[in-house]
Every structure is written in C-alpha cells, then in structure tokens.
Design a protein around this motif. Structure first.
Motif, PDB file in Angstrom:
ATOM      1  N   UNK A   1      44.394  33.023  35.074  1.00 44.43           N
ATOM      2  CA  UNK A   1      43.090  33.657  35.235  1.00 44.43           C
ATOM      3  C   UNK A   1      42.487  33.343  36.599  1.00 44.43           C
ATOM      4  N   UNK A   2      42.551  32.102  37.031  1.00 40.40           N
ATOM      5  CA  UNK A   2      42.017  31.707  38.338  1.00 40.40           C
ATOM      6  C   UNK A   2      42.822  32.359  39.453  1.00 40.40           C
ATOM      7  N   UNK A   3      44.138  32.403  39.319  1.00 42.09           N
ATOM      8  CA  UNK A   3      44.986  33.013  40.345  1.00 42.09           C
ATOM      9  C   UNK A   3      44.686  34.504  40.496  1.00 42.09           C
ATOM     10  N   UNK A   4      44.597  35.189  39.372  1.00 37.69           N
ATOM     11  CA  UNK A   4      44.288  36.617  39.413  1.00 37.69           C
ATOM     12  C   UNK A   4      42.881  36.830  39.971  1.00 37.69           C
ATOM     13  N   UNK A   5      41.950  35.991  39.592  1.00 37.21           N
ATOM     14  CA  UNK A   5      40.572  36.092  40.091  1.00 37.21           C
ATOM     15  C   UNK A   5      40.514  35.948  41.600  1.00 37.21           C
ATOM     16  N   UNK A   6      41.214  34.949  42.139  1.00 34.20           N
ATOM     17  CA  UNK A   6      41.233  34.774  43.585  1.00 34.20           C
ATOM     18  C   UNK A   6      41.920  35.949  44.280  1.00 34.20           C
ATOM     19  N   UNK A   7      42.952  36.492  43.654  1.00 37.33           N
ATOM     20  CA  UNK A   7      43.628  37.659  44.227  1.00 37.33           C
ATOM     21  C   UNK A   7      42.698  38.861  44.310  1.00 37.33           C
ATOM     22  N   UNK A   8      41.952  39.085  43.250  1.00 41.00           N
ATOM     23  CA  UNK A   8      41.005  40.204  43.228  1.00 41.00           C
ATOM     24  C   UNK A   8      39.906  39.993  44.260  1.00 41.00           C
ATOM     25  N   UNK A   9      39.378  38.793  44.335  1.00 39.80           N
ATOM     26  CA  UNK A   9      38.322  38.494  45.307  1.00 39.80           C
ATOM     27  C   UNK A   9      38.849  38.674  46.731  1.00 39.80           C
ATOM     28  N   UNK A  10      40.056  38.207  46.978  1.00 42.55           N
ATOM     29  CA  UNK A  10      40.656  38.362  48.305  1.00 42.55           C
ATOM     30  C   UNK A  10      40.815  39.835  48.660  1.00 42.55           C
ATOM     31  N   UNK A  11      41.282  40.629  47.715  1.00 42.03           N
ATOM     32  CA  UNK A  11      41.464  42.065  47.943  1.00 42.03           C
ATOM     33  C   UNK A  11      40.124  42.751  48.221  1.00 42.03           C
ATOM     34  N   UNK A  12      39.115  42.421  47.432  1.00 37.78           N
ATOM     35  CA  UNK A  12      37.793  43.011  47.635  1.00 37.78           C
ATOM     36  C   UNK A  12      37.205  42.626  48.991  1.00 37.78           C
ATOM     37  N   UNK A  13      37.401  41.385  49.396  1.00 35.86           N
ATOM     38  CA  UNK A  13      36.896  40.936  50.691  1.00 35.86           C
ATOM     39  C   UNK A  13      37.613  41.667  51.832  1.00 35.86           C
ATOM     40  N   UNK A  14      38.917  41.872  51.690  1.00 35.23           N
ATOM     41  CA  UNK A  14      39.664  42.626  52.695  1.00 35.23           C
ATOM     42  C   UNK A  14      39.163  44.055  52.806  1.00 35.23           C
ATOM     43  N   UNK A  15      38.879  44.679  51.675  1.00 38.29           N
ATOM     44  CA  UNK A  15      38.342  46.042  51.694  1.00 38.29           C
ATOM     45  C   UNK A  15      36.944  46.068  52.296  1.00 38.29           C
TER      46      UNK A  15
END
Length: 76
Positions: free
Chosen positions: A12-26
């Motif tokens: 859950x934490x790994x997926x959460x950080x991945x989503x946050x990273x993707x959103x920040x990149x966008x």
C-alpha cells in the motif's frame, strides 16, 4: 502485527508513493506547459495588436476622400 498485514501495508505504501510521484511529475509537466502557453499567448496578443493597427490604417486609406476620387476616376 501479522505478516500478511505487514506485506499489505508495504504494498500500500509503495503504490501510494508511486501514485504521488506520478501525480507530481504530471504537475511539473503541466506547469512547464503553462509557461509555454503564456509565452505563446503574449506573442499572439502582440501580433493581434499589430494587425488591429494595420486594419485601422487601411480603413483610413479606404475612407479617405482622395482614394474615393481616384477610384471614381479609374472606373471612368
């Protein structure tokens, strides 16, 4: 805490950080694109102002008495 719960939290934490990273990149990409759009918008506004000035000059020429007389003479 059981092993299954721990694995679930890690995923859950790994997926959460991945989503946050993707959103920040966008977000950064959109911010960069916004800067480009602002520059292009400023160029278009400047060009529009020049074109309005040119149209105003052409309107003055066409409505000028001398131009109308010249047009009438040429039509004869």
């Amino acid at each position: 805490m059981s092993g299954t719960t721990m694995v679930f939290l890690i995923v859950l934490v790994s997926v959460g950080f991945g989503v946050i990273s993707d959103l920040y990149g966008k977000y950064l990409q959109a911010k960069k694109q916004s800067g480009i759009n602002k520059q292009e918008s400023d160029q278009l506004k400047t060009e529009l102002a020049h074109l309005k000035d040119r149209v105003a000059v052409l309107e003055r020429i066409v409505t000028d008495e001398g131009y109308q007389v010249d047009k009438k003479i040429k039509s004869l």
